[in-house]
Design a protein around this motif. Sequence first.
Motif, PDB file in Angstrom:
ATOM      1  N   GLU A  56      33.595  50.889  34.148  1.00  0.00           N
ATOM      2  CA  GLU A  56      32.353  50.237  34.544  1.00  0.00           C
ATOM      3  C   GLU A  56      32.606  48.733  34.515  1.00  0.00           C
ATOM      4  O   GLU A  56      33.244  48.220  33.596  1.00  0.00           O
ATOM      5  CB  GLU A  56      31.222  50.605  33.584  1.00  0.00           C
ATOM      6  N   HIS A  57      32.122  48.050  35.525  1.00  0.00           N
ATOM      7  CA  HIS A  57      32.421  46.625  35.616  1.00  0.00           C
ATOM      8  C   HIS A  57      31.316  45.867  36.341  1.00  0.00           C
ATOM      9  O   HIS A  57      30.452  46.454  36.967  1.00  0.00           O
ATOM     10  CB  HIS A  57      33.756  46.406  36.333  1.00  0.00           C
ATOM     11  N   PHE A  58      31.392  44.549  36.222  1.00  0.00           N
ATOM     12  CA  PHE A  58      30.583  43.662  37.040  1.00  0.00           C
ATOM     13  C   PHE A  58      31.549  42.764  37.797  1.00  0.00           C
ATOM     14  O   PHE A  58      32.761  42.916  37.679  1.00  0.00           O
ATOM     15  CB  PHE A  58      29.542  42.888  36.211  1.00  0.00           C
ATOM     16  N   HIS A  59      31.024  41.880  38.622  1.00  0.00           N
ATOM     17  CA  HIS A  59      31.881  41.121  39.531  1.00  0.00           C
ATOM     18  C   HIS A  59      31.757  39.621  39.338  1.00  0.00           C
ATOM     19  O   HIS A  59      30.670  39.115  39.065  1.00  0.00           O
ATOM     20  CB  HIS A  59      31.513  41.451  40.986  1.00  0.00           C
ATOM     21  N   LEU A  60      32.881  38.945  39.532  1.00  0.00           N
ATOM     22  CA  LEU A  60      32.921  37.493  39.616  1.00  0.00           C
ATOM     23  C   LEU A  60      33.349  37.167  41.038  1.00  0.00           C
ATOM     24  O   LEU A  60      34.322  37.736  41.541  1.00  0.00           O
ATOM     25  CB  LEU A  60      33.942  36.907  38.639  1.00  0.00           C
ATOM     26  N   LYS A  61      32.634  36.277  41.699  1.00  0.00           N
ATOM     27  CA  LYS A  61      32.983  35.914  43.072  1.00  0.00           C
ATOM     28  C   LYS A  61      33.140  34.414  43.163  1.00  0.00           C
ATOM     29  O   LYS A  61      32.231  33.652  42.837  1.00  0.00           O
ATOM     30  CB  LYS A  61      31.885  36.371  44.035  1.00  0.00           C
ATOM     31  N   CYS A  62      34.331  33.996  43.600  1.00  0.00           N
ATOM     32  CA  CYS A  62      34.610  32.572  43.771  1.00  0.00           C
ATOM     33  C   CYS A  62      33.967  32.102  45.078  1.00  0.00           C
ATOM     34  O   CYS A  62      34.226  32.675  46.140  1.00  0.00           O
ATOM     35  CB  CYS A  62      36.116  32.320  43.783  1.00  0.00           C
ATOM     36  N   ARG A  63      33.159  31.076  44.982  1.00  0.00           N
ATOM     37  CA  ARG A  63      32.504  30.528  46.171  1.00  0.00           C
ATOM     38  C   ARG A  63      33.481  29.790  47.076  1.00  0.00           C
ATOM     39  O   ARG A  63      33.228  29.637  48.257  1.00  0.00           O
ATOM     40  CB  ARG A  63      31.399  29.558  45.764  1.00  0.00           C
ATOM     41  N   THR A  64      34.592  29.333  46.526  1.00  0.00           N
ATOM     42  CA  THR A  64      35.533  28.543  47.314  1.00  0.00           C
ATOM     43  C   THR A  64      36.505  29.422  48.089  1.00  0.00           C
ATOM     44  O   THR A  64      36.609  29.317  49.299  1.00  0.00           O
ATOM     45  CB  THR A  64      36.300  27.564  46.399  1.00  0.00           C
ATOM     46  N   CYS A  65      37.204  30.334  47.398  1.00  0.00           N
ATOM     47  CA  CYS A  65      38.219  31.144  48.076  1.00  0.00           C
ATOM     48  C   CYS A  65      37.737  32.562  48.412  1.00  0.00           C
ATOM     49  O   CYS A  65      38.387  33.279  49.161  1.00  0.00           O
ATOM     50  CB  CYS A  65      39.501  31.222  47.251  1.00  0.00           C
ATOM     51  N   GLY A  66      36.597  32.974  47.853  1.00  0.00           N
ATOM     52  CA  GLY A  66      36.043  34.285  48.162  1.00  0.00           C
ATOM     53  C   GLY A  66      36.604  35.438  47.350  1.00  0.00           C
ATOM     54  O   GLY A  66      36.210  36.578  47.535  1.00  0.00           O
ATOM     55  N   THR A  67      37.500  35.143  46.428  1.00  0.00           N
ATOM     56  CA  THR A  67      38.096  36.194  45.608  1.00  0.00           C
ATOM     57  C   THR A  67      37.019  36.900  44.780  1.00  0.00           C
ATOM     58  O   THR A  67      36.126  36.253  44.234  1.00  0.00           O
ATOM     59  CB  THR A  67      39.151  35.595  44.653  1.00  0.00           C
ATOM     60  N   VAL A  68      37.121  38.234  44.724  1.00  0.00           N
ATOM     61  CA  VAL A  68      36.224  39.032  43.900  1.00  0.00           C
ATOM     62  C   VAL A  68      37.049  39.626  42.776  1.00  0.00           C
ATOM     63  O   VAL A  68      38.109  40.204  43.013  1.00  0.00           O
ATOM     64  CB  VAL A  68      35.561  40.162  44.712  1.00  0.00           C
ATOM     65  N   ARG A  69      36.566  39.474  41.564  1.00  0.00           N
ATOM     66  CA  ARG A  69      37.272  40.006  40.401  1.00  0.00           C
ATOM     67  C   ARG A  69      36.346  40.956  39.654  1.00  0.00           C
ATOM     68  O   ARG A  69      35.186  40.637  39.409  1.00  0.00           O
ATOM     69  CB  ARG A  69      37.684  38.854  39.497  1.00  0.00           C
TER      70      ARG A  69
END
Length: 150
Positions: A92-105
């Motif tokens: 189970e996870h949540f997401h981090l999204k970089c506004r600059t490069c668009g990477t989703v972690r």
Amino acid sequence: MPDEGHADVDWRAELRSRGYRLTPQRELILGAIDELGHATPDEVLAHVKRSVSSINASTVYRTLEVLEDLGLVRHAHLSDRAPTYHSVGGHEHFHLKCRTCGTVRSVDVEVARALTDRLDADLGFVADVGHLTVFGDCRDCLAAPEPAPL
């Protein structure tokens, strides 16, 4: 590249136990989610069309809705556009999204435990962080030199 899968979820049995048929379309769409990791309905459609050109967008949307109702996929809003779906297998996870490069972690929910415990203790609110997306800037983008002015 997927970061989770259905290794510990018998989705075929889950479909049958809830009275749903195991259709080729459902199998293809779940397979696409597993292969893509995080995907919008349009991305799922494009992926599935490589195998079956006759599948259409309404089939993908309806199937994703059924799969989410069954708890086999979840969605998150990683942009202001269509939701992004991912399988519930794995962690189970949540997401981090970089506004600059668009990477989703994907980040384990335990990282947010202090926040969710505080929400519960102080407000009597049990948070579902599986739908949570935190927007910001990743370490690499923060470390990148500023572009020269024009």
